[in-house]
Write a protein that holds these residues in place. Structure first.
Motif, PDB file in Angstrom:
ATOM      1  N   ASP A   1     -16.243 -10.077  24.719  1.00  3.57           N
ATOM      2  CA  ASP A   1     -17.105 -11.230  24.983  1.00  3.57           C
ATOM      3  C   ASP A   1     -17.659 -11.208  26.408  1.00  3.57           C
ATOM      4  OD1 ASP A   1     -14.881 -11.888  26.499  1.00  3.57           O
ATOM      5  OD2 ASP A   1     -14.346 -13.665  25.325  1.00  3.57           O
ATOM      6  N   GLY A   2     -17.352 -10.147  27.175  1.00  2.00           N
ATOM      7  CA  GLY A   2     -17.860  -9.998  28.532  1.00  2.00           C
ATOM      8  C   GLY A   2     -16.945 -10.566  29.603  1.00  2.00           C
ATOM      9  N   GLY A   3     -15.899 -11.274  29.206  1.00  2.00           N
ATOM     10  CA  GLY A   3     -14.996 -11.891  30.163  1.00  2.00           C
ATOM     11  C   GLY A   3     -13.836 -10.985  30.551  1.00  2.00           C
ATOM     12  N   LYS A   4     -13.067 -11.474  31.488  1.00  2.00           N
ATOM     13  CA  LYS A   4     -11.860 -10.789  31.927  1.00  2.00           C
ATOM     14  C   LYS A   4     -10.661 -11.457  31.276  1.00  2.00           C
ATOM     15  CE  LYS A   4     -13.807  -7.932  34.779  1.00  2.00           C
ATOM     16  NZ  LYS A   4     -13.806  -6.514  34.505  1.00  2.00           N
ATOM     17  N   PRO A   5      -9.597 -10.703  30.986  1.00  2.00           N
ATOM     18  CA  PRO A   5      -8.411 -11.304  30.356  1.00  2.00           C
ATOM     19  C   PRO A   5      -7.716 -12.281  31.299  1.00  2.00           C
ATOM     20  CG  PRO A   5      -8.021  -9.004  30.900  1.00  2.00           C
ATOM     21  CD  PRO A   5      -9.451  -9.272  31.207  1.00  2.00           C
ATOM     22  N   GLU A   6      -7.299 -13.421  30.741  1.00  2.00           N
ATOM     23  CA  GLU A   6      -6.556 -14.397  31.538  1.00  2.00           C
ATOM     24  C   GLU A   6      -5.125 -13.939  31.756  1.00  2.00           C
ATOM     25  OE1 GLU A   6      -6.823 -18.421  30.191  1.00  2.00           O
ATOM     26  OE2 GLU A   6      -8.974 -18.252  29.837  1.00  2.00           O
ATOM     27  N   SER A   7      -4.617 -13.143  30.832  1.00  2.00           N
ATOM     28  CA  SER A   7      -3.258 -12.631  30.942  1.00  2.00           C
ATOM     29  C   SER A   7      -3.209 -11.236  30.331  1.00  2.00           C
ATOM     30  CB  SER A   7      -2.278 -13.557  30.221  1.00  2.00           C
ATOM     31  OG  SER A   7      -2.572 -13.608  28.847  1.00  2.00           O
ATOM     32  N   ILE A   8      -2.093 -10.586  30.561  1.00  2.00           N
ATOM     33  CA  ILE A   8      -1.835  -9.274  29.970  1.00  2.00           C
ATOM     34  C   ILE A   8      -0.567  -9.401  29.136  1.00  2.00           C
ATOM     35  CG2 ILE A   8      -1.084  -6.908  30.452  1.00  2.00           C
ATOM     36  CD1 ILE A   8      -2.770  -6.989  32.976  1.00  2.00           C
ATOM     37  N   ILE A   9      -0.601  -8.830  27.959  1.00  2.81           N
ATOM     38  CA  ILE A   9       0.600  -8.812  27.135  1.00  2.81           C
ATOM     39  C   ILE A   9       1.130  -7.387  27.136  1.00  2.81           C
ATOM     40  CG2 ILE A   9       1.590  -9.207  24.861  1.00  2.81           C
ATOM     41  CD1 ILE A   9      -0.728 -11.231  24.433  1.00  2.81           C
ATOM     42  N   LEU A  10       2.283  -7.232  27.762  1.00  2.00           N
ATOM     43  CA  LEU A  10       2.940  -5.937  27.794  1.00  2.00           C
ATOM     44  C   LEU A  10       3.669  -5.763  26.468  1.00  2.00           C
ATOM     45  CD1 LEU A  10       3.702  -3.428  29.443  1.00  2.00           C
ATOM     46  CD2 LEU A  10       5.630  -4.726  30.345  1.00  2.00           C
ATOM     47  N   ALA A  11       3.342  -4.702  25.751  1.00  3.00           N
ATOM     48  CA  ALA A  11       3.951  -4.424  24.445  1.00  3.00           C
ATOM     49  C   ALA A  11       4.922  -3.271  24.624  1.00  3.00           C
ATOM     50  CB  ALA A  11       2.870  -4.092  23.422  1.00  3.00           C
ATOM     51  N   ILE A  12       6.195  -3.618  24.737  1.00  6.12           N
ATOM     52  CA  ILE A  12       7.220  -2.625  25.016  1.00  6.12           C
ATOM     53  C   ILE A  12       7.802  -2.118  23.697  1.00  6.12           C
ATOM     54  CG2 ILE A  12       9.400  -2.187  26.200  1.00  6.12           C
ATOM     55  CD1 ILE A  12       8.673  -4.595  28.024  1.00  6.12           C
ATOM     56  N   CYS A  13       7.726  -0.814  23.494  1.00 12.97           N
ATOM     57  CA  CYS A  13       8.206  -0.183  22.259  1.00 12.97           C
ATOM     58  C   CYS A  13       9.555   0.476  22.507  1.00 12.97           C
ATOM     59  CB  CYS A  13       7.218   0.873  21.790  1.00 12.97           C
ATOM     60  SG  CYS A  13       5.570   0.235  21.474  1.00 12.97           S
ATOM     61  N   ASP A  14      10.513   0.120  21.681  1.00 17.10           N
ATOM     62  CA  ASP A  14      11.866   0.651  21.764  1.00 17.10           C
ATOM     63  C   ASP A  14      12.036   1.732  20.694  1.00 17.10           C
ATOM     64  OD1 ASP A  14      14.649   0.223  22.850  1.00 17.10           O
ATOM     65  OD2 ASP A  14      15.017  -0.046  20.698  1.00 17.10           O
ATOM     66  N   PRO A  15      12.867   2.742  20.938  1.00 16.03           N
ATOM     67  CA  PRO A  15      13.093   3.770  19.909  1.00 16.03           C
ATOM     68  C   PRO A  15      13.596   3.213  18.577  1.00 16.03           C
ATOM     69  CG  PRO A  15      13.978   4.499  22.008  1.00 16.03           C
ATOM     70  CD  PRO A  15      13.557   3.068  22.192  1.00 16.03           C
ATOM     71  N   SER A  16      14.176   2.015  18.589  1.00 21.81           N
ATOM     72  CA  SER A  16      14.688   1.430  17.344  1.00 21.81           C
ATOM     73  C   SER A  16      13.575   0.842  16.478  1.00 21.81           C
ATOM     74  CB  SER A  16      15.690   0.321  17.667  1.00 21.81           C
ATOM     75  OG  SER A  16      15.011  -0.797  18.230  1.00 21.81           O
ATOM     76  N   SER A  17      12.340   1.002  16.887  1.00 24.92           N
ATOM     77  CA  SER A  17      11.127   0.495  16.229  1.00 24.92           C
ATOM     78  C   SER A  17      10.837  -0.962  16.565  1.00 24.92           C
ATOM     79  CB  SER A  17      11.146   0.696  14.710  1.00 24.92           C
ATOM     80  OG  SER A  17      11.949  -0.268  14.082  1.00 24.92           O
ATOM     81  N   THR A  18      11.579  -1.546  17.485  1.00 28.16           N
ATOM     82  CA  THR A  18      11.306  -2.897  17.946  1.00 28.16           C
ATOM     83  C   THR A  18      10.125  -2.877  18.910  1.00 28.16           C
ATOM     84  OG1 THR A  18      13.632  -3.473  17.782  1.00 28.16           O
ATOM     85  CG2 THR A  18      12.294  -4.861  19.200  1.00 28.16           C
ATOM     86  N   VAL A  19       9.251  -3.866  18.793  1.00 30.45           N
ATOM     87  CA  VAL A  19       8.169  -4.060  19.755  1.00 30.45           C
ATOM     88  C   VAL A  19       8.360  -5.441  20.365  1.00 30.45           C
ATOM     89  CG1 VAL A  19       5.672  -4.242  20.098  1.00 30.45           C
ATOM     90  CG2 VAL A  19       6.581  -2.576  18.470  1.00 30.45           C
TER      91      VAL A  19
END
Length: 146
Positions: A92-110
């Motif tokens: 939409d041309g804007g900047k993100p208000e926040s960042i969501i860090l998506a941490i992936c674990d070997p156990s398949s958990t995100v």
């Protein structure tokens, strides 16, 4: 189900050469699509920052969220997140208000961890000190451990 090889080829064609990062991106993509049922999921790569990221919406009419995949086995440079937030432009041309860090674990958990700048305003009034004390008494949290 999302085709693993097609998504990985897409990440490589965008310029991402880090196989572990591509795999994390694939897992986040699948998680957002299948588990979170997000819409308009897009993935991009910024070669200057060497940043693979995804953007998606919770609902078709909601704002975009920025997701940065990471592995629990990797190292994070928290100082880079400000640079990422400033460098990424949403559709939409804007900047993100926040960042969501998506941490992936070997156990398949995100694990999704939202990072914002500064303190976020609380939408409702905080409970009084007296109410907090009453809640502690009811829950048994006021007892000391020996």
């Amino acid at each position: 189900m999302v085709n693993f090889h097609e998504i990985l080829k897409s990440f490589y064609s965008l310029g991402c050469k880090d196989g572990a990062l591509c795999y994390a991106g694939y897992r986040v993509y699948c998680y957002l699509k299948a588990e979170k049922r997000m819409t308009n999921i897009q993935y991009r790569y910024d070669s200057e920052l060497q940043l693979l990221y995804l953007i998606a919406k919770k609902e078709p009419d909601s704002a975009f969220d920025l997701f940065i995949p990471s592995l629990t086995t990797g190292q994070l440079n928290v100082g880079q997140f400000k640079t990422y937030r400033e460098a990424v432009t949403l559709p939409d041309g804007g900047k993100p208000e926040s960042i969501i860090l998506a941490i992936c674990d070997p156990s398949s958990t995100v694990l999704l961890y939202r990072m914002t700048t500064g303190l976020k305003e609380i939408g409702q009034k905080l409970p009084s000190k007296g109410k907090l004390l009453r809640l502690n008494v009811k829950s048994g949290c006021d007892k000391e451990f020996h």
